[in-house]
Write an enzyme that holds these catalytic residues in place. Structure first.
Site, PDB file in Angstrom:
ATOM      1  N   GLU A  92       0.810  -1.227   0.000  1.00 43.64           N
ATOM      2  CA  GLU A  92       0.000   0.000   0.000  1.00 43.64           C
ATOM      3  C   GLU A  92       0.841   1.274   0.000  1.00 43.64           C
ATOM      4  O   GLU A  92       0.543   2.206   0.742  1.00 43.64           O
ATOM      5  CB  GLU A  92      -0.924   0.016   1.232  1.00 43.64           C
ATOM      6  CG  GLU A  92      -1.904  -1.127   1.259  1.00 43.64           C
ATOM      7  CD  GLU A  92      -2.732  -1.172   2.535  1.00 43.64           C
ATOM      8  OE1 GLU A  92      -3.931  -1.424   2.424  1.00 43.64           O
ATOM      9  OE2 GLU A  92      -2.172  -0.968   3.633  1.00 43.64           O
TER      10      GLU A  92
HETATM   11  C1  TNX Z   1      -4.442  -4.058   4.871  1.00 39.93           C
HETATM   12  S1  TNX Z   1      -2.556  -6.360   4.505  1.00 39.93           S
HETATM   13  C2  TNX Z   1      -3.161  -3.775   5.305  1.00 39.93           C
HETATM   14  C3  TNX Z   1      -2.967  -3.350   6.704  1.00 39.93           C
HETATM   15  C4  TNX Z   1      -4.257  -3.167   7.439  1.00 39.93           C
HETATM   16  C5  TNX Z   1      -5.208  -4.271   7.085  1.00 39.93           C
HETATM   17  C6  TNX Z   1      -6.502  -4.210   7.839  1.00 39.93           C
HETATM   18  C7  TNX Z   1      -1.646  -5.262   4.254  1.00 39.93           C
HETATM   19  C8  TNX Z   1      -0.417  -5.689   3.644  1.00 39.93           C
HETATM   20  N1  TNX Z   1      -2.020  -4.008   4.567  1.00 39.93           N
HETATM   21  O1  TNX Z   1      -2.195  -2.174   6.737  1.00 39.93           O
HETATM   22  O2  TNX Z   1      -4.001  -3.158   8.798  1.00 39.93           O
HETATM   23  O3  TNX Z   1      -5.472  -4.239   5.719  1.00 39.93           O
HETATM   24  O4  TNX Z   1      -7.275  -5.351   7.596  1.00 39.93           O
END
Ligand code: TNX
Length: 503
Positions: free
Chosen positions: A315
């Site tokens: 992300e």
């Molecule tokens: C996605 S999974 C994220 C996290 C969040 C999560 C909440 C991932 C690699 N990144 O930063 O905490 O969703 O479900």
């Protein structure tokens, strides 16, 4: 109908994960107060494993079972741990358990196999074995032979200690509960926008400033390097490898708030206590950024006996894609310069992955590109294994962006069939993350993790052909009394006809 007070008949039918092969011979072995644990060709390490078992058996039985060295099979009535005569094709974690009316013999090629086999012994005893106070016997086990080894080398759980901080005793309890189900990797998500949770001696403000916040504005916290080493050693004693993650280049507000010079504009942002993602980025153009990463990875590598460092990479929505690639290729080189293998969330498949980097699938098809490059994949599909997802819409804790995940949803999928282009050979294993935006206490952790985690453990361990929801559902019901004895605050899912604790 009155609830019967007799204990369930001993059998091999309630094991989780389900062993590879089970052969019951229809009699019983009874553990009595004259029993000891005899360890053959007793290295210090093997004796420690014997002591670990004794420590699990003594509180509830009220016995004084000792772990003692031996050369050769002990007299009847005892438990015998040995590495002699075991077939090496059971691998590092495989074991063979033979129970006769006279003796319990656990044989493994490697100490890790003995440790996994001990979890089977615990589950073959009545649920009350997991009590901390003396319980009435008899301590009967069914007889027969179990041969067992894992399907996947990596069977993990992830704990996000960045969104909310959890103490060393909490993490140790988490490790103990993982060990019961033969899991072998604990991934600690040590940094995020809301908190930095480990001391880095060359950049002390990371923990002092970056560690002082949490989601919702709580006090946060961090592990000193001594605390962290304590966690690693505790896990190692349970044959669980700790995999540290420092997330970058996104998810870095806590670091950016700790040092103004890490920011492109030289201004430190405020600490962040919300739950948005994708707004922060390390400054890709600055040389200091790479000095910072090198220092952090160097200290982390020195604290990490295992081969892996996880660098996040997910992300990175505030980082341009070309900048992301330049950045990640440098980070990969830094990790390798410190003699570690890089693991990243599947977004790292966008760079040229160097052997033996590993990608962790969560929510896209990028893991396929990683597998196409020859990288191994850890399977953490959000819609199946994200333990921060609600069980159903009425669950108070948790999020639901990846859907609700009931106990059956969590169990009924196969890693090798999950993502086209990512086949069994490419898959290193399975890992279930617990993100903690909504999770604040150990009680909360237990509620979200149990009873889903035993299912993930079975997916990682047991042969695909032997898995069946109806059969699993029955076995899981027998774990209710065990989890109760371990004082686990598990979710009494209506999908399971929970067995009553019968004594
Ligand atoms: C996605 S999974 C994220 C996290 C969040 C999560 C909440 C991932 C690699 N990144 O930063 O905490 O969703 O479900």
């Amino acid at each position: 109908m009155p609830i019967t007070k007799t204990a369930p008949t001993p059998s091999f039918n309630n094991l989780i994960p389900r062993p590879v092969s089970i052969d019951e011979s229809g009699q019983i072995f009874i553990l009595t107060n004259t029993a000891n644990i005899y360890v053959e060709s007793a290295t210090t390490e093997m004796l420690e494993i014997g002591r670990y078992l004794a420590d699990r058996l003594n509180p509830a039985t009220g016995f004084d079972i000792q772990a003692l060295p031996t050369s050769g099979r002990p007299m009847s009535g005892n438990i015998f741990l040995t590495a002699t005569g075991n077939n090496i094709d059971l691998g590092n974690e495989g074991y063979e358990l033979t129970i006769t009316p006279d003796q319990v013999t656990l044989c493994a090629h490697r100490p890790a196999g003995l440790f996994r086999g001990i979890q089977t012994i615990r589950q073959l005893l009545p649920a009350s074995i997991d009590s901390q106070e003396p319980q009435p016997g008899p301590w009967a086990m069914a007889t027969g032979t179990i041969r067992d080894y894992p399907r996947f080398a990596w069977r993990g759980a992830m704990l996000d200690v960045a969104r909310h901080f959890f103490t060393v005793p909490d993490v140790k309890r988490f490790i103990d509960l993982m060990a019961c189900y033969k899991l072998n990797h604990l991934h600690l998500h040590l940094s995020d926008d809301q908190g930095w949770r480990i001391t880095i001696k060359s950049w002390p403000n990371l923990a002092i400033i970056g560690g002082s916040s949490a989601v919702g504005g709580g006090p946060g916290g961090y592990y000193t390097q001594e605390d962290y080493a304590d966690i690693v050693a505790y896990a190692q004693d349970r044959y669980i490898m700790v995999v540290p993650e420092i997330d970058m280049p996104g998810h870095t507000n806590a670091a950016l708030a700790s040092y103004a010079e890490l920011n492109c504009d030289e201004f430190a942002p405020a600490l962040y206590t919300g739950i948005e993602v994708g707004f922060s980025s390390l400054c890709i153009e600055k040389e200091l950024t790479y000095k910072f990463i090198d220092d952090v990875i160097m200290e982390l590598a020195a604290l990490t006996p295992g081969p892996y460092i996880h660098i996040g990479g997910d992300e990175a929505l505030a980082t341009q894609i070309t900048a992301y690639k330049t950045f990640m290729e440098r980070v990969q080189a830094i990790v390798q310069a410190h003699h570690k293998q890089m693991i990243g969330w599947e977004e790292i498949a966008q760079i040229n992955l160097l052997n033996p980097s590993i990608a962790q699938h969560w929510c896209s098809e990028l893991a396929r590109n990683a597998a196409g490059q020859g990288a191994r994949i850890i399977m953490s599909p959000a819609s199946k294994v994200y333990m921060d997802m609600k069980y159903d819409p009425s669950t108070v804790l948790g999020l639901s962006w990846a859907g609700c995940i009931g106990v059956q949803d969590a169990y009924s999928w196969d890693p090798a069939l999950q993502l086209e282009g990512v086949s069994e050979e490419a898959i290193l294993g399975v890992e279930a993350p617990l993100w903690t935006e909504t999770i604040q206490t150990m009680q909360d952790i237990e509620f979200m993790v149990f009873p889903r985690l035993p299912g993930y453990a079975e997916i990682g361990w047991s042969p695909a052909t032997s898995r069946d929801w109806q059969d699993y559902r029955t076995r899981l019901s027998a774990h209710g009394p065990r989890l109760t004895r371990l004082r686990v605050n598990f979710y009494r899912s209506p999908e399971i006809d929970w067995e009553v604790d019968r004594r």
